[in-house]
Design a protein around this motif. Structure first.
Motif, short mmCIF file in Angstrom:
data_model
loop_
_atom_site.label_atom_id
_atom_site.label_comp_id
_atom_site.label_asym_id
_atom_site.label_seq_id
_atom_site.Cartn_x
_atom_site.Cartn_y
_atom_site.Cartn_z
N LEU A 129 0.83 -1.20 0.00
CA LEU A 129 0.00 0.00 0.00
C LEU A 129 0.87 1.25 0.00
CD1 LEU A 129 -3.01 -0.66 2.41
CD2 LEU A 129 -2.98 -0.60 -0.08
N PRO A 130 0.71 2.10 -1.02
CA PRO A 130 1.48 3.35 -1.06
C PRO A 130 0.79 4.44 -0.25
CG PRO A 130 0.24 3.07 -3.09
CD PRO A 130 -0.07 1.88 -2.24
N ARG A 131 1.59 5.27 0.39
CA ARG A 131 1.09 6.40 1.16
C ARG A 131 1.96 7.63 0.89
NH1 ARG A 131 -2.85 3.83 1.34
NH2 ARG A 131 -3.97 3.02 3.14
N TYR A 132 1.34 8.80 0.99
CA TYR A 132 2.05 10.06 0.75
C TYR A 132 2.09 10.84 2.06
CZ TYR A 132 2.90 14.81 -0.97
OH TYR A 132 3.41 16.07 -1.17
N LEU A 133 3.26 11.42 2.38
CA LEU A 133 3.48 12.07 3.66
C LEU A 133 3.36 13.59 3.52
CD1 LEU A 133 4.21 11.81 6.61
CD2 LEU A 133 6.60 11.59 5.97
N HIS A 134 2.44 14.18 4.31
CA HIS A 134 2.19 15.62 4.24
C HIS A 134 3.10 16.44 5.15
CE1 HIS A 134 -1.23 16.32 1.59
NE2 HIS A 134 -1.66 15.13 1.94
N GLU A 135 3.75 15.78 6.09
CA GLU A 135 4.65 16.51 6.98
C GLU A 135 5.77 15.57 7.42
OE1 GLU A 135 2.94 16.61 11.29
OE2 GLU A 135 1.22 16.82 9.92
N GLU A 136 6.87 16.14 7.85
CA GLU A 136 8.00 15.32 8.25
C GLU A 136 7.65 14.46 9.46
OE1 GLU A 136 12.51 15.92 10.00
OE2 GLU A 136 11.89 17.13 8.27
N ILE A 137 8.15 13.24 9.46
CA ILE A 137 7.85 12.31 10.55
C ILE A 137 9.03 11.35 10.69
CG2 ILE A 137 6.71 10.53 9.16
CD1 ILE A 137 4.63 10.27 11.39
#
Length: 403
Positions: free
Chosen positions: A292-300
């Motif tokens: 499952l691909p996911r896109y990151l909106h903020e640094e983590i």
């Protein structure tokens, strides 16, 4: 994390259609947050450990917004069902997503699955009858694995099952990352969208006892319902997800059990193991597909590694399901394993909505095959089974059997 010189090409093929890639174990132990190069040539971050995958899947900061300008393309041609405007029509997070799930989930409750079970069993019996009448050897994927979930989901959506060949082509085009050009994928999506739009219009004029008619009956968004566009995309998504994944899993599950005859014999001796065997097959599936691909909106930070905003993360649930830190003898099939907290259906608010349906279909298939074809066996050596190439959801191209 790996260095730039160690970027791995992803996905990794296993030596055979049912074996895990050797890279999974090494990455879990040495590099759980890894740089990978996707079929598109873009780079992404691959997660292979159970705790990391589960955390990311449940974290609302990781979204499905794969059409963001800086998101990695999954394939050179775009990424099919994972990207594009169509994938953003259903709310991805927040109250909008939860509201959509509440409306649709009414059709996937345990109570409804119990009610559907006799009809599923009848369909499976009829399909086995046809396969037996044609005589051995047969292709269990074509004879049973593919048509059963199609018939079931078509009935739930009120669409004619005789259109299943069209559904098969459309879902293959939307789920395949390498076989089709961008133009071909877009053409399939347009055809599929037009088909489902006409179907929803027909249901509005003449409602039936199906999921889409029920969604229409709720009313427009201002009355707590969904827009026509959201209903159309819901139907498309459920039709693709409701048959492709389960059809492939039926073939892989039966192949796992027949590949080691002692497993099949144990089930024949103790059919009460069907439920836990289904769960273990789901956990042990090494040919689950892309992840499952996911896109990151903020640094983590994940496992001590900082992931910058704009990172595309691939969650390998199949690798996570073989994490020795969570599962004892993780590479072995324990048909009585319980509890079995596998991640085959994801985790958190984006966990698979149809998992109760998939579990029921898999259990019904096993029960019917054990009862009707106790002498069932592979018609080719397990090593000769061929995987479907390029599909975001892994599967076998065929499953030759005899009895």
């Amino acid at each position: 994390m790996t260095t730039d010189e160690q970027v791995l090409n992803y996905p990794f093929p296993g030596e055979t259609a049912l074996e895990p890639p050797a890279e999974w174990e090494r990455l879990r132990e040495q590099c759980p947050v890894a740089h990978v190069r996707l079929p598109s040539g873009d780079q992404a971050t691959l997660l292979t450990r159970y705790d990391d995958v589960k955390r990311v899947l449940a974290d609302p900061r990781f979204t499905r917004q794969l059409n963001a300008p800086d998101a990695a393309r999954l394939s050179a041609e775009g990424g099919g069902v994972f990207s594009g405007e169509m994938s953003q029509i259903i709310p991805d997070m927040g109250e909008g997503h939860l509201h959509w799930r509440r409306l649709v989930a009414r059709w996937f409750t345990a109570k409804r699955m119990i009610a559907l079970r006799p009809a599923m069993t009848e369909i499976a019996e009829r399909l086995v009858d046809d396969m037996v009448a044609a005589g051995p050897p047969g292709d269990l994927r074509a004879a049973l694995g593919f048509p059963l979930p199609v018939y079931v989901i078509c009935d739930m959506l009120g669409v004619p099952a005789e259109d299943r060949d069209r559904f098969s082509h459309w879902s293959d085009a939307l789920l395949n990352l390498t076989r089709y050009t961008k133009a071909e994928t877009e053409a399939s999506q347009i055809e599929f969208f037009q088909y489902m739009s006409e179907h929803v219009t027909a249901k509005r004029a003449e409602p039936g006892e199906d999921l889409l008619s029920e969604l229409i009956a709720v009313g427009p968004p201002e009355d707590g319902g969904l827009s026509d566009l959201q209903i159309v995309v819901t139907g498309m998504g459920l039709l693709v997800a409701g048959h492709e994944t389960t059809a492939n899993m039926i073939g892989k599950m039966v192949a796992m059990l027949l590949g080691d005859r002692s497993r099949w014999e144990r089930l024949l001796a103790d059919p009460s193991l069907v439920r836990t065997t289904v769960e273990e097959a789901l956990r042990l599936d090494a040919n689950a597909g892309f992840g499952l691909p996911r896109y990151l909106h903020e640094e983590i930070e994940v496992s001590g590694t900082a992931l910058p905003r704009g990172t595309t993360v691939i969650c390998s649930m199949a690798s996570a399901n073989r994490d020795e830190g969570v599962f004892d003898a993780a590479d072995e099939m324990d048909m009585g394993r319980s509890p079995n907290p596998h991640l085959a259906f994801g985790s958190g608010v984006h966990s698979c909505l149809g998992q109760a349906l998939a579990r029921t279909e898999l259990q019904v298939v096993l029960e019917v095959l054990l009862r009707r074809l106790p002498t069932l066996e592979l018609a080719v050596p397990q090593e000769e089974l061929r995987r479907v190439e390029g599909l975001a959801v892994g599967g076998l191209s065929e499953l030759p059997v005899r009895w």
